[in-house]
Motif scaffolding. Structure first.
Motif, PDB file in Angstrom:
ATOM      1  N   ILE A 117      -8.324   2.438  11.301  1.00  0.00           N
ATOM      2  CA  ILE A 117      -9.511   2.706  10.480  1.00  0.00           C
ATOM      3  C   ILE A 117     -10.699   1.949  11.070  1.00  0.00           C
ATOM      4  O   ILE A 117     -10.653   0.730  11.238  1.00  0.00           O
ATOM      5  CB  ILE A 117      -9.334   2.259   8.998  1.00  0.00           C
ATOM      6  CG1 ILE A 117      -7.997   2.767   8.448  1.00  0.00           C
ATOM      7  CG2 ILE A 117     -10.453   2.788   8.110  1.00  0.00           C
ATOM      8  CD1 ILE A 117      -6.932   1.736   8.429  1.00  0.00           C
ATOM      9  N   ASP A 169     -17.412   2.154  -0.819  1.00  0.00           N
ATOM     10  CA  ASP A 169     -18.060   2.895   0.271  1.00  0.00           C
ATOM     11  C   ASP A 169     -19.220   3.750  -0.216  1.00  0.00           C
ATOM     12  O   ASP A 169     -19.656   4.654   0.489  1.00  0.00           O
ATOM     13  CB  ASP A 169     -17.034   3.795   0.982  1.00  0.00           C
ATOM     14  CG  ASP A 169     -16.521   4.888   0.055  1.00  0.00           C
ATOM     15  OD1 ASP A 169     -16.595   4.711  -1.171  1.00  0.00           O
ATOM     16  OD2 ASP A 169     -16.061   5.918   0.570  1.00  0.00           O
ATOM     17  N   GLN A 179      -8.845  -0.123   1.226  1.00  0.00           N
ATOM     18  CA  GLN A 179      -9.386   0.807   0.222  1.00  0.00           C
ATOM     19  C   GLN A 179      -9.415   2.238   0.781  1.00  0.00           C
ATOM     20  O   GLN A 179      -9.134   3.184   0.073  1.00  0.00           O
ATOM     21  CB  GLN A 179     -10.788   0.372  -0.227  1.00  0.00           C
ATOM     22  CG  GLN A 179     -10.841  -1.012  -0.871  1.00  0.00           C
ATOM     23  CD  GLN A 179      -9.976  -1.114  -2.131  1.00  0.00           C
ATOM     24  OE1 GLN A 179      -9.725  -0.118  -2.803  1.00  0.00           O
ATOM     25  NE2 GLN A 179      -9.513  -2.320  -2.429  1.00  0.00           N
ATOM     26  N   PHE A 180      -9.786   2.381   2.048  1.00  0.00           N
ATOM     27  CA  PHE A 180      -9.772   3.717   2.669  1.00  0.00           C
ATOM     28  C   PHE A 180      -8.331   4.243   2.746  1.00  0.00           C
ATOM     29  O   PHE A 180      -8.065   5.405   2.461  1.00  0.00           O
ATOM     30  CB  PHE A 180     -10.383   3.673   4.078  1.00  0.00           C
ATOM     31  CG  PHE A 180     -11.892   3.700   4.087  1.00  0.00           C
ATOM     32  CD1 PHE A 180     -12.585   4.831   3.637  1.00  0.00           C
ATOM     33  CD2 PHE A 180     -12.626   2.621   4.543  1.00  0.00           C
ATOM     34  CE1 PHE A 180     -13.981   4.866   3.647  1.00  0.00           C
ATOM     35  CE2 PHE A 180     -14.020   2.641   4.556  1.00  0.00           C
ATOM     36  CZ  PHE A 180     -14.702   3.773   4.108  1.00  0.00           C
ATOM     37  N   LEU A 181      -7.417   3.348   3.158  1.00  0.00           N
ATOM     38  CA  LEU A 181      -6.014   3.757   3.299  1.00  0.00           C
ATOM     39  C   LEU A 181      -5.431   4.229   1.980  1.00  0.00           C
ATOM     40  O   LEU A 181      -4.669   5.194   1.931  1.00  0.00           O
ATOM     41  CB  LEU A 181      -5.181   2.565   3.797  1.00  0.00           C
ATOM     42  CG  LEU A 181      -5.263   2.290   5.286  1.00  0.00           C
ATOM     43  CD1 LEU A 181      -4.672   0.927   5.583  1.00  0.00           C
ATOM     44  CD2 LEU A 181      -4.512   3.377   6.066  1.00  0.00           C
ATOM     45  N   LYS A 182      -5.819   3.547   0.895  1.00  0.00           N
ATOM     46  CA  LYS A 182      -5.328   3.918  -0.434  1.00  0.00           C
ATOM     47  C   LYS A 182      -5.710   5.354  -0.778  1.00  0.00           C
ATOM     48  O   LYS A 182      -5.038   6.041  -1.514  1.00  0.00           O
ATOM     49  CB  LYS A 182      -5.935   2.956  -1.469  1.00  0.00           C
ATOM     50  CG  LYS A 182      -4.888   2.116  -2.106  1.00  0.00           C
ATOM     51  CD  LYS A 182      -5.264   1.228  -3.272  1.00  0.00           C
ATOM     52  CE  LYS A 182      -6.588   1.346  -3.932  1.00  0.00           C
ATOM     53  NZ  LYS A 182      -6.790   0.385  -5.023  1.00  0.00           N
ATOM     54  N   ARG A 183      -6.852   5.783  -0.200  1.00  0.00           N
ATOM     55  CA  ARG A 183      -7.297   7.167  -0.435  1.00  0.00           C
ATOM     56  C   ARG A 183      -6.736   8.113   0.637  1.00  0.00           C
ATOM     57  O   ARG A 183      -7.118   9.265   0.707  1.00  0.00           O
ATOM     58  CB  ARG A 183      -8.832   7.224  -0.388  1.00  0.00           C
ATOM     59  CG  ARG A 183      -9.484   6.643  -1.613  1.00  0.00           C
ATOM     60  CD  ARG A 183     -10.872   7.199  -1.831  1.00  0.00           C
ATOM     61  NE  ARG A 183     -11.721   7.137  -0.665  1.00  0.00           N
ATOM     62  CZ  ARG A 183     -13.011   6.796  -0.691  1.00  0.00           C
ATOM     63  NH1 ARG A 183     -13.582   6.469  -1.821  1.00  0.00           N
ATOM     64  NH2 ARG A 183     -13.723   6.802   0.412  1.00  0.00           N
ATOM     65  N   GLY A 184      -5.943   7.556   1.528  1.00  0.00           N
ATOM     66  CA  GLY A 184      -5.346   8.370   2.594  1.00  0.00           C
ATOM     67  C   GLY A 184      -6.307   8.668   3.733  1.00  0.00           C
ATOM     68  O   GLY A 184      -6.086   9.598   4.503  1.00  0.00           O
ATOM     69  N   GLU A 185      -7.374   7.889   3.829  1.00  0.00           N
ATOM     70  CA  GLU A 185      -8.360   8.156   4.889  1.00  0.00           C
ATOM     71  C   GLU A 185      -8.163   7.223   6.080  1.00  0.00           C
ATOM     72  O   GLU A 185      -8.107   6.006   5.920  1.00  0.00           O
ATOM     73  CB  GLU A 185      -9.782   7.969   4.336  1.00  0.00           C
ATOM     74  CG  GLU A 185     -10.159   9.042   3.340  1.00  0.00           C
ATOM     75  CD  GLU A 185     -11.538   8.820   2.730  1.00  0.00           C
ATOM     76  OE1 GLU A 185     -12.425   8.263   3.400  1.00  0.00           O
ATOM     77  OE2 GLU A 185     -11.698   9.205   1.563  1.00  0.00           O
ATOM     78  N   THR A 186      -8.062   7.804   7.260  1.00  0.00           N
ATOM     79  CA  THR A 186      -7.984   7.015   8.492  1.00  0.00           C
ATOM     80  C   THR A 186      -8.997   7.592   9.485  1.00  0.00           C
ATOM     81  O   THR A 186      -9.609   8.615   9.210  1.00  0.00           O
ATOM     82  CB  THR A 186      -6.567   7.066   9.115  1.00  0.00           C
ATOM     83  OG1 THR A 186      -6.259   8.438   9.391  1.00  0.00           O
ATOM     84  CG2 THR A 186      -5.505   6.484   8.197  1.00  0.00           C
ATOM     85  N   SER A 187      -9.158   6.937  10.616  1.00  0.00           N
ATOM     86  CA  SER A 187     -10.142   7.408  11.599  1.00  0.00           C
ATOM     87  C   SER A 187      -9.451   8.130  12.744  1.00  0.00           C
ATOM     88  O   SER A 187      -8.321   7.782  13.107  1.00  0.00           O
ATOM     89  CB  SER A 187     -10.926   6.229  12.175  1.00  0.00           C
ATOM     90  OG  SER A 187     -11.543   5.525  11.134  1.00  0.00           O
TER      91      SER A 187
END
Ligand code: KG4
Ligand code: ZN
Length: 336
Positions: free
Chosen positions: A107, A148, A311-319
């Motif tokens: 991320i 964010d 926090q991003f990972l919790k939403r399933g968001e990665t880069s």
């Protein structure tokens, strides 16, 4: 979930392991200050080279201190914006490579979201609140709606707050980094020694904006004009009067934002959030709930990066692997 956070946007090579966006298992910050001191400012080329030399051992130390192996790390994060391009690329490339070779999610993190998140590492803070993000490169007054989701109300129209501290300190040879030295000198100085100007804009579109170039010019080039002759021009007196005006500039805009938004919780972040007079001046308003990160988390660190990444990972968001670095942040302009 354990996240390894890497930060190399300026002159600190930093790495940290944070569990569930909250528990700091390690927070290693290798400061390059001694290498930049003789230039009284960060030399970008030197900064990138030091990051390359140090990053491996800083990450190893972060894992060792946290007593976790790389296998136990669930995801890797690194700052990719804003900052010095050469410096950013070291941490970003290191982080991406480590994630790719170990098969872990990666991320990329906006450094300013990190500064905003620093206080959340120690306290549960409810959104929305007013954010005061003040560093060497930014001065942002904003409404923070989520980790964010930041609505910028005001920024600097010229120099950042930390930059003004650094430039005044450099001119008078007080030492480096300027903010730390001026804060220390001010403790033995008198704020009444000079009446430096606190800028105010009449144009409503600049209601929450700050400016430091006028103050900087006043302190450096026109000091006699603002000096109170009863006082001696000692470093302590210069520092204290400058700091007073610099901090008042931020606090006056913040109070306007409180008045207009009705938000009474203020969360500060960034190197300038370490300033003792800023903390004191805001504490004079008992109706406000002002939250400052501990000193170690005001300046650049990897824990804030790992925290946002969780926090991003919790939403399933990665880069994606193609994610690049960027010296500036477009998202942090005012909405007009
Ligand atoms: O957040 P930071 O470590 O790096 C950036 O993202 O820029 O902030 C560094 C800035 C420098 O300009 C430094 O002079 C300032 O924070 N600073 C302070 C204090 N400690 C560091 N400014 C005012 N008072 C302080 N105590
Ligand atoms: Zn920073």
């Amino acid at each position: 979930m354990k996240v390894l956070g890497i930060e190399s946007s300026c002159d600190e090579t930093a790495a940290s392991v944070v569990e569930d966006g909250k528990t700091i298992l390690s927070n290693v910050v290798a400061t390059q200050i001694p290498f930049h001191t003789k230039y009284q400012g960060v030399v970008p080329e030197l900064a990138s080279r030091k990051h390359i030399e140090w990053i491996q051992s800083v990450v190893e130390e972060a894992l060792e201190t946290a007593q976790v192996s790389l296998d136990e790390i669930d995801a890797i994060a690194a700052t990719n914006r804003p900052g010095l391009m050469g410096s950013l690329l070291v941490g970003l490339t290191y982080g991406k490579t480590l994630a790719w070779t170990t098969g872990k999610p990666f991320i990329a993190i906006n450094h300013m979201l990190g500064h905003c998140y620093a206080a959340h590492l120690l306290e549960d803070i409810q959104y929305p609140y007013l954010g005061l993000l003040v560093s060497g490169g930014h001065s942002i007054i904003c409404v923070v709606k989520n980790f964010d989701d930041i609505e910028v109300l005001g920024t600097t129209i010229d120099d950042a707050a930390g930059e003004a501290f650094d430039k005044v300190a450099k001119y008078y040879g007080f030492g480096y980094p300027g903010g730390v030295v001026i804060d220390r000198l001010s403790k033995n100085g008198n704020v009444k020694a000079a009446n430096f100007p606190v800028p105010h804009f009449h144009d409503p579109k600049h209601r929450y904006d700050v400016s430091y170039s006028g103050l900087k010019t006043a302190v450096i080039n026109q000091i006699d004009q603002f000096w109170n002759p009863e006082y001696e021009k000692t470093p302590e007196n210069i520092a204290a009067s400058f700091q007073e005006a610099a901090v008042k500039t931020l606090v006056s805009r913040l109070l306007l934002a409180v008045e207009d938004t009705g938000l009474k919780t203020i969360v500060a972040g960034g190197g300038v959030a370490a300033n003792s007079r800023l903390r004191e001046m805001l504490a004079e308003h008992p109706d406000l709930h002002c939250i400052f990160p501990p000193l170690k988390l005001c300046g650049d660190n990897g824990a804030m990066i790992a925290g946002v990444a969780y926090q991003f990972l919790k939403r399933g968001e990665t880069s994606p692997w193609s994610v690049g670095a960027s010296a500036r942040i477009e998202g942090f302009r005012r909405k007009r």
